[in-house]
Enzyme design. Structure first.
Site, PDB file in Angstrom:
ATOM      1  CG  HIS A 122      -1.972  -1.046   1.220  1.00  0.00           C
ATOM      2  ND1 HIS A 122      -2.808  -1.267   0.153  1.00  0.00           N
ATOM      3  CD2 HIS A 122      -2.300  -1.979   2.150  1.00  0.00           C
ATOM      4  CE1 HIS A 122      -3.617  -2.295   0.431  1.00  0.00           C
ATOM      5  NE2 HIS A 122      -3.326  -2.742   1.633  1.00  0.00           N
ATOM      6  CG  ASP A 159      -3.177  -8.218   0.748  1.00  0.00           C
ATOM      7  OD1 ASP A 159      -2.460  -8.528   1.720  1.00  0.00           O
ATOM      8  OD2 ASP A 159      -4.197  -7.490   0.841  1.00  0.00           O
ATOM      9  CG  ASP A 243      -5.399  -9.718   3.432  1.00  0.00           C
ATOM     10  OD1 ASP A 243      -5.117 -10.236   2.331  1.00  0.00           O
ATOM     11  OD2 ASP A 243      -5.077  -8.550   3.731  1.00  0.00           O
TER      12      ASP A 243
HETATM   13 ZN   LIG Z   1      -4.471  -6.944   2.752  1.00  0.00          ZN
END
Ligand SMILES: [Zn+2]
Length: 308
Positions: A122, A159, A243
C-alpha cells in the site's frame, strides 16, 4: 535447489497499538509454522537508501525516519503507526526483498519467501499508508530491472486488498507487469479494471465480496495466467497476502488454505515454464493468526516442492 526464507528479529520490533490487526504476533505465528520446513535461512539485511530511492523520493525516506518516535507510537494515518523499532523493521523488510532477488537471480536458490513486516504493497511514492512504509515488492522489481539488468519482471499480488502502492510505484514502468486481485468494494477503493498503467502493464482483477476459491481460480486462469505467459517475465515477484482467507476478519472473501496452495503451485508452474522457476515472494497481509500461519505454510510448501 532450495527455497530461501529471509527474515530478521528487527521485524518483530515494529510494534503497533493494542488491538491493531497488523501486530507482532502475525510474524511470530508465520515463523513458527515455517519452523519444521527445510529452508535455506537467510538473515535479512537492512536495505540501502539506494534500494528505496528506486521507487521513493528522498523526501519520503526522510519523512519516515523523522516520524520515528523515541517512545510510544507515532500515527501516520488512521491505520498506520510507527514505534521506535519501525524504521529498522521497514529497512529489513525492504532489504529482505532485495536480497531475495539477488539470491534467486544468482541461482543460489530457486525461489525465496520474505517473512517480514511491515508489509509494503500500500505504500505509494510519497505516502505511507495501510500499515505499509516502503514498497517492498516494487523496489524488489526495480532492483531486478535496474541493478541486475532484467528486461521484464512481473508482480502478482493476491492480497485481498488492492496493491495500490505497487501499482503507483510501477505505473509508468513498461518493464514491469503488475497483476493484482482484490475484493471490490473494499479499502482502499482503487483497483478497477480500467486502471491499466501508462503502458498497459497493470492488470486489476476485482473479486466480488463473499466469492471463494472457484471464482478466484477462474479469474486467474482467464486473465492473469494468459497475461503472464504473454509478458514472459524473467522473474515473478509475489505479494503474498493471506487475508482473502475465509477466516480473515478484515475482508469477506472465502478462500481456503488449499486455494493459497493452488495459486502458488500455478505461479510456480508458470515460472517453471518462463523463467527457470524464479520467484520471490514477500509477506503482505493476513490477520487471523491461525489462518495466516496455515496459508503461509501451504504457500511456502509449494515453493519448496517447485524448488526440488
Ligand atoms: Zn491486505
Amino acid at each position: 535447489m532450495t527455497t530461501a526464507l529471509l527474515t530478521h528479529a528487527d521485524c518483530l520490533g515494529h510494534v503497533t497499538p493494542d488491538g491493531h490487526p497488523e501486530r507482532v504476533a502475525r510474524l511470530e505465528h508465520v515463523l513458527h509454522a515455517l519452523e519444521p520446513l527445510e529452508l535455506k535461512r537467510v538473515t535479512a539485511p537492512l536495505a540501502a537508501d539506494d534500494d528505496l530511492l528506486r521507487v521513493h523520493p528522498e523526501s519520503h525516506i526522510r519523512t519516515i525516519q523523522s516520524t520515528r518516535p523515541v517512545e510510544g507510537f507515532a500515527q501516520i494515518d488512521g491505520d498506520t503507526f510507527m514505534s521506535p523499532g519501525s524504521v529498522d523493521a521497514a529497512y529489513r523488510a525492504a532489504g529482505a526483498a532485495v536480497r531475495a532477488v539477488d539470491l534467486v537471480l544468482s541461482g543460489e536458490v530457486s525461489n525465496a519467501f520474505c517473512a517480514t513486516r511491515p508489509p509494503g504493497h500500500h505504500a505509494e511514492t510519497e505516502t505511507a499508508m495501510g500499515f505499509c512504509l516502503f514498497g517492498n515488492a516494487a523496489l524488489a522489481a526495480k532492483h531486478a530491472l535496474d541493478h541486475h539488468g532484467l528486461s521484464r519482471v512481473a508482480v502478482v499480488d493476491f492480497d485481498v486488498h488492492h496493491g495500490n502502492g505497487t501499482q503507483d510505484l510501477l505505473w509508468d514502468e513498461r518493464r514491469a507487469l503488475v497483476i493484482t486481485s482484490q475484493q471490490m468494494p473494499l479499502w482502499p477503493g482503487s483497483g478497477r479494471p480500467d486502471e491499466t498503467g501508462a503502458y498497459e502493464t497493470v492488470l486489476n482483477i476485482p473479486l466480488a465480496p463473499a466469492s471463494g476459491g472457484a471464482e478466484m481460480r477462474a479469474a486467474y486462469a482467464a486473465q492473469a495466467f494468459p497475461r503472464l505467459r504473454a509478458f514472459k517475465p524473467e522473474l515473478i515477484i509475489i505479494s503474498a497476502g493471506f487475508d482473502a482467507h475465509q477466516d480473515d476478519p478484515l475482508a469477506s472473501l472465502n478462500w481456503s488454505t488449499g486455494d493459497f496452495a493452488w495459486i502458488t503451485a500455478e505461479l510456480c508452474r508458470i515460472a517453471g515454464e518462463l523463467c527457470d522457476g524464479r520467484i520471490v515472494s514477500t509477506l503482505e497481509g493476513g490477520y487471523d493468526l491461525d489462518a495466516l500461519a496455515d496459508a503461509a505454510r501451504a504457500h511456502v510448501e509449494e515453493l519448496i516442492k517447485a524448488a526440488r
